[in-house]
Design a protein around this motif. Structure first.
Motif, mmCIF file in Angstrom:
data_model
loop_
_atom_site.group_PDB
_atom_site.id
_atom_site.type_symbol
_atom_site.label_atom_id
_atom_site.label_comp_id
_atom_site.label_asym_id
_atom_site.label_seq_id
_atom_site.Cartn_x
_atom_site.Cartn_y
_atom_site.Cartn_z
ATOM 1 N N PRO A 276 0.832 -1.209 0.000
ATOM 2 C CA PRO A 276 0.000 0.000 0.000
ATOM 3 C C PRO A 276 0.863 1.253 0.000
ATOM 4 N N ALA A 277 0.293 2.342 -0.477
ATOM 5 C CA ALA A 277 1.029 3.602 -0.564
ATOM 6 C C ALA A 277 1.541 4.050 0.800
ATOM 7 N N GLU A 278 0.769 3.778 1.848
ATOM 8 C CA GLU A 278 1.191 4.177 3.192
ATOM 9 C C GLU A 278 2.503 3.504 3.573
ATOM 10 N N TYR A 279 2.673 2.267 3.158
ATOM 11 C CA TYR A 279 3.918 1.549 3.439
ATOM 12 C C TYR A 279 5.062 2.103 2.597
ATOM 13 N N VAL A 280 4.809 2.302 1.319
ATOM 14 C CA VAL A 280 5.843 2.800 0.408
ATOM 15 C C VAL A 280 6.404 4.129 0.906
ATOM 16 N N ALA A 281 5.526 4.998 1.408
ATOM 17 C CA ALA A 281 5.938 6.326 1.846
ATOM 18 C C ALA A 281 6.973 6.275 2.962
ATOM 19 N N LYS A 282 6.960 5.201 3.754
ATOM 20 C CA LYS A 282 7.880 5.082 4.889
ATOM 21 C C LYS A 282 8.972 4.045 4.671
ATOM 22 N N SER A 283 9.005 3.427 3.488
ATOM 23 C CA SER A 283 9.860 2.260 3.260
ATOM 24 C C SER A 283 11.280 2.590 2.841
ATOM 25 N N GLY A 284 11.499 3.811 2.365
ATOM 26 C CA GLY A 284 12.805 4.150 1.812
ATOM 27 C C GLY A 284 12.898 3.904 0.319
ATOM 28 N N GLY A 285 11.826 3.394 -0.277
ATOM 29 C CA GLY A 285 11.818 3.159 -1.716
ATOM 30 C C GLY A 285 12.210 1.743 -2.093
ATOM 31 N N LEU A 286 11.977 1.393 -3.337
ATOM 32 C CA LEU A 286 12.198 0.023 -3.810
ATOM 33 C C LEU A 286 13.626 -0.457 -3.564
ATOM 34 N N PHE A 287 14.621 0.388 -3.829
ATOM 35 C CA PHE A 287 16.012 -0.052 -3.693
ATOM 36 C C PHE A 287 16.374 -0.346 -2.239
ATOM 37 N N MET A 288 15.887 0.489 -1.307
ATOM 38 C CA MET A 288 16.233 0.324 0.098
ATOM 39 C C MET A 288 15.338 -0.685 0.801
ATOM 40 N N ASP A 289 14.124 -0.858 0.315
ATOM 41 C CA ASP A 289 13.163 -1.730 0.979
ATOM 42 C C ASP A 289 13.162 -3.142 0.404
ATOM 43 N N MET A 290 13.179 -3.254 -0.916
ATOM 44 C CA MET A 290 13.007 -4.542 -1.585
ATOM 45 C C MET A 290 14.318 -5.067 -2.162
ATOM 46 N N MET A 291 14.943 -4.272 -3.032
ATOM 47 C CA MET A 291 16.152 -4.751 -3.698
ATOM 48 C C MET A 291 17.344 -4.857 -2.766
ATOM 49 N N ILE A 292 17.268 -4.270 -1.583
ATOM 50 C CA ILE A 292 18.387 -4.348 -0.646
ATOM 51 C C ILE A 292 18.706 -5.802 -0.303
ATOM 52 N N HIS A 293 17.682 -6.665 -0.287
ATOM 53 C CA HIS A 293 17.925 -8.098 -0.085
ATOM 54 C C HIS A 293 18.801 -8.659 -1.211
ATOM 55 N N ASP A 294 18.542 -8.212 -2.421
ATOM 56 C CA ASP A 294 19.277 -8.714 -3.576
ATOM 57 C C ASP A 294 20.696 -8.144 -3.628
ATOM 58 N N PHE A 295 20.860 -6.901 -3.188
ATOM 59 C CA PHE A 295 22.204 -6.346 -3.082
ATOM 60 C C PHE A 295 23.041 -7.169 -2.114
ATOM 61 N N ASP A 296 22.438 -7.521 -0.990
ATOM 62 C CA ASP A 296 23.167 -8.345 -0.027
ATOM 63 C C ASP A 296 23.475 -9.722 -0.606
ATOM 64 N N MET A 297 22.507 -10.305 -1.298
ATOM 65 C CA MET A 297 22.717 -11.634 -1.862
ATOM 66 C C MET A 297 23.818 -11.614 -2.913
ATOM 67 N N ALA A 298 23.897 -10.553 -3.702
ATOM 68 C CA ALA A 298 24.936 -10.447 -4.729
ATOM 69 C C ALA A 298 26.326 -10.473 -4.088
ATOM 70 N N ARG A 299 26.522 -9.687 -3.038
ATOM 71 C CA ARG A 299 27.811 -9.683 -2.334
ATOM 72 C C ARG A 299 28.086 -11.042 -1.690
ATOM 73 N N TYR A 300 27.054 -11.646 -1.137
ATOM 74 C CA TYR A 300 27.183 -12.922 -0.436
ATOM 75 C C TYR A 300 27.615 -14.033 -1.387
ATOM 76 N N VAL A 301 27.038 -14.065 -2.573
ATOM 77 C CA VAL A 301 27.341 -15.121 -3.528
ATOM 78 C C VAL A 301 28.702 -14.909 -4.190
ATOM 79 N N VAL A 302 28.942 -13.707 -4.694
ATOM 80 C CA VAL A 302 30.166 -13.440 -5.453
ATOM 81 C C VAL A 302 31.364 -13.241 -4.542
#
Length: 341
Positions: free
Chosen positions: A158-184
């Motif tokens: 919901p928009a209410e969550y997005v407004a406080k989430s820090g945005g897609l990169f900080m909220d969602m893709m941050i897991h993938d950024f960590d996984m990239a470093r972890y794997v490589v």
């Protein structure tokens, strides 16, 4: 048996509490939340003796060994510093903060107090992703050349969550950024992001994107591609592929069953598990157990403060790249001794 205090009794705080109560290594002694409605009843069902609306009560309790920080992100860094000064080991949900500088201050407090901090990147503990990481690190596919991570949610928040989430990169893709470093197992030296608002116009009104692709260049020369979407109509899409000089390893989605039905009408199989609570149940349990084993000294923290910091740096760089339309170069700096975080 470790005594635990949980700060924040929302969805993830309650999930951690339920998993802790099932382990043989720890028990939840106290939980705090500013919203006390129904909290006593829930805590009683899990045999949690102390419920309070003041998290300081947990920090001041000499019987509590470790604090789980599951409150809103805006509170994480402050509570980390306070918990560290109180001598508590700390498990903190991601991200530590929305600011690299704020996170660095929190990690400094952890370092000075000589306590342990684990950041809640639960995907490191997933059976599929861990197999990929172990295979790459074991040299089975040779030198890593390409890494591709796909991460798509079944529906947008919901928009209410997005407004406080820090945005897609900080909220969602941050897991993938960590996984990239972890794997490589190599730091990222360049980030280039592309994004669009294709799913929910309300997300665009909040100056965020709901669809994005990011290209990573690692210090060892490998290239990574991460793609995110806030809406996959067929379920929670979580896949990874690592390609190297000697071969390739990839994973598919977890499904309710592996059954495949083949008829004259077509070939059918179950859709992926619906969302993260179903998909990563085992990972959530494992990250908690490993946290306590690390406190016991069996092995170092699997996902420490520096890992949280570096993932935030990549999220910040991706946002900058999206806004400027240019790749962003990163000079890897470990502010504190990694082993101390």
């Amino acid at each position: 048996m470790f005594q635990v205090g949980i700060i924040g009794a929302g969805r993830i705080g309650k999930l951690h509490a339920e998993h802790i109560q099932r382990t043989s290594m720890a028990r939840v002694r106290a939980v705090s939340d500013v919203n006390m409605q129904g909290l006593d009843t829930w805590a009683s069902s899990l045999h949690i003796p102390v419920v309070t609306d003041n998290y300081q009560d947990l920090l001041n309790d000499p019987d509590i060994d470790a604090i789980f920080i599951c409150s809103p992100t805006s509170t994480h860094a402050t509570i980390i510093q306070e918990a560290a000064r109180a001598g508590k080991h700390i498990f903190c949900e991601k991200p530590v903060s929305f600011s690299v500088e704020t996170t660095e201050l929190a990690l400094q407090a952890v370092y000075e107090a000589n306590v342990m901090l684990q950041v809640g990147f639960n995907r490191r503990f997933d059976h599929n992703f861990k197999k990929v990481r172990d295979t790459v690190q074991g040299g089975v596919i040779g030198e890593p050349h390409l890494l591709r991570i796909t991460s798509r949610d079944p529906e947008p928040p919901p928009a209410e969550y997005v407004a406080k989430s820090g945005g897609l990169f900080m909220d969602m893709m941050i897991h993938d950024f960590d996984m990239a470093r972890y794997v490589v197992q190599s730091e990222v030296v360049e980030v280039y992001a592309q994004g669009a608002n294709l799913i929910d116009p309300k997300i665009g009104e909040l100056n965020d994107v709901d669809t994005a692709v990011v290209m990573l260049t690692f210090a060892n020369g490998a290239i990574g591609i991460i793609e995110n979407s806030r809406k996959a109509v067929y379920g929670y899409d979580q896949r990874i592929e690592a390609f190297g000089s000697k071969g390739c390893i990839s994973t598919e989605n977890d499904r309710p069953s592996t059954a495949v039905i083949s008829t004259s009408d077509g070939v059918m199989m179950d859709k992926p598990l619906y969302f993260f609570l179903e998909r990563y149940t085992q990972a959530y349990v494992q990250e908690i157990e490993d946290f306590f084993r690390s406190i016991q000294g069996e092995f170092p923290i699997v996902c420490d403060g520096n890992d949280g910091l570096q993932a935030e740096r990549l999220a910040q760089a991706a946002k900058e790249s999206l806004l400027t339309g240019r790749p962003v170069k990163l000079n890897h700096v470990t502010v504190l001794d990694r082993k101390s975080l």
